[in-house]
Scaffold this active site. Structure first.
Site, PDB file in Angstrom:
ATOM      1  N   LYS A  50      -8.920   5.040   4.394  1.00 44.84           N
ATOM      2  CA  LYS A  50      -9.921   4.023   4.032  1.00 44.84           C
ATOM      3  C   LYS A  50     -11.323   4.327   4.570  1.00 44.84           C
ATOM      4  O   LYS A  50     -12.313   3.907   3.979  1.00 44.84           O
ATOM      5  CB  LYS A  50      -9.477   2.638   4.516  1.00 44.84           C
ATOM      6  CG  LYS A  50      -8.335   2.049   3.703  1.00 44.84           C
ATOM      7  CD  LYS A  50      -8.034   0.633   4.158  1.00 44.84           C
ATOM      8  CE  LYS A  50      -6.942   0.015   3.314  1.00 44.84           C
ATOM      9  NZ  LYS A  50      -6.743  -1.410   3.606  1.00 44.84           N
ATOM     10  N   ASP A  74     -10.214  -6.170   0.200  1.00 45.18           N
ATOM     11  CA  ASP A  74      -9.352  -6.838   1.185  1.00 45.18           C
ATOM     12  C   ASP A  74      -9.972  -8.159   1.637  1.00 45.18           C
ATOM     13  O   ASP A  74      -9.272  -9.158   1.819  1.00 45.18           O
ATOM     14  CB  ASP A  74      -9.150  -5.939   2.414  1.00 45.18           C
ATOM     15  CG  ASP A  74      -8.213  -4.775   2.134  1.00 45.18           C
ATOM     16  OD1 ASP A  74      -7.349  -4.891   1.255  1.00 45.18           O
ATOM     17  OD2 ASP A  74      -8.367  -3.732   2.811  1.00 45.18           O
TER      18      ASP A  74
END
Ligand code: ATR
Length: 286
Positions: free
Chosen positions: A70, A107
């Site tokens: 990420k 997210d």
């Protein structure tokens, strides 16, 4: 049916074989009769740059990015959303028509959507976050954008909690960020919280008998207690919260809604959230 017009998306991780995203997204494509396919892409850490160039070369429409990539993808991208920049992590990449790679982070939006689904508006809330990894960073950012008044960060390694507070404070001057300095006595400190969120991995399968919260101290009963973990769906932490009379929420909703937000970015279509949730729960039950 996969044919010459099928558009490709997928998830880049290492490993990815346990990812629940392929069944979740493919169920959504099928429900909307979209000729798209979502594939798992196991990408070794030293291949991240080559894999991203490959997305462009192969004409992928985008990918999700998961552990451990990420952060590593960021230097290879052409642009970043405000959320991805502030969180310092990308979980969704959109490949533009010109091949440009845009990094986003769904997210945070996924967490807020799952909270709202549970009837919780974090505006003005006093929040206690357990953990200071990537997930905690996304949740802290989400809650700050949604107008939380206070965010207390507790972490086993206090310097990581301090780093999140220091990074987000200048962006959100109206939020009181407090990095709790004492790593060992989570049970001993007294903060009044409207919302407590476990962003650590403590209690995740196969360590179902662990909780980040000490057993000898009851959780407060008058708040919403969230665990980002979805395997198991009811962690020991959520059972402790339930026993204290608190309302609880697990990580399934965040997983569904981060996926739904990525789906929207790639396809421009409104995601069939309930289809995605059902596919996810079926895959989790396997
Ligand atoms: P993610 O991206 O999922 O947030 P991460 O960045 O590895 O994953 O963060 C994991 C979090 O769980 C961290 O807050 C970690 O604490 P440290 O920063 O001290 O490592 C926390 N964590 C993991 N195992 C833990 C344990 N046994 N006890 C307490 N905290 C733990």
């Amino acid at each position: 049916m996969i044919d010459g017009r099928t558009k490709l998306v997928g998830v880049m991780g290492w490993p990815v074989e346990h990812s629940l995203s392929p069944p979740m997204h493919n169920a959504a494509f099928a429900a909307l009769h979209l000729n798209w396919c979502y594939v798992p892409c196991a990408v070794a850490p030293e291949q991240v740059g080559a894999a991203l160039a490959g997305l462009r070369a192969l004409g992928f429409a985008g990918v999700n990015v998961t552990v451990p990539h990420k952060q590593a993808v960021i230097p290879h991208l052409d642009s970043l959303s405000d959320a991805a920049r502030a969180i310092g992590a990308v979980n969704t990449i959109v490949v533009g028509a010109d091949g440009a790679l845009h990094g986003d982070n769904t997210d945070a939006a996924g967490f807020l959507a799952s909270l709202r689904e549970a009837g919780c508006d974090p505006r003005g809330a006093r929040v206690l976050l357990l953990g200071a990894g990537g997930a905690a960073r996304a949740v802290a950012y989400a809650l700050a954008t949604a107008g939380a008044s206070q965010i207390v960060l507790w972490n086993r390694t206090p310097a990581r909690a301090q780093a999140i507070a220091d990074d987000l404070r200048p962006l959100f001057p109206h939020v009181a960020f407090v990095a709790h300095p004492l790593p060992d006595d989570l049970g001993a400190f007294n903060v009044t919280s409207d919302l407590i969120v476990n962003c650590t991995s403590v209690g995740m399968w196969p360590h179902d008998d662990a909780s980040p919260w000490p057993n000898e101290r009851p959780l407060p009963g008058d708040c919403l207690v969230v665990d980002l973990i979805y395997r198991p769906q009811e962690t020991l932490f959520l059972r402790q919260a339930h026993a204290a009379g608190a309302r609880t929420l697990n990580g399934v909703g965040m997983l569904v809604h981060q996926g739904a937000a990525a789906f929207r970015l790639w396809t421009g279509a409104e995601p069939p959230v309930e289809v995605m949730r059902a596919a996810l729960l079926t895959a989790l039950a396997r």
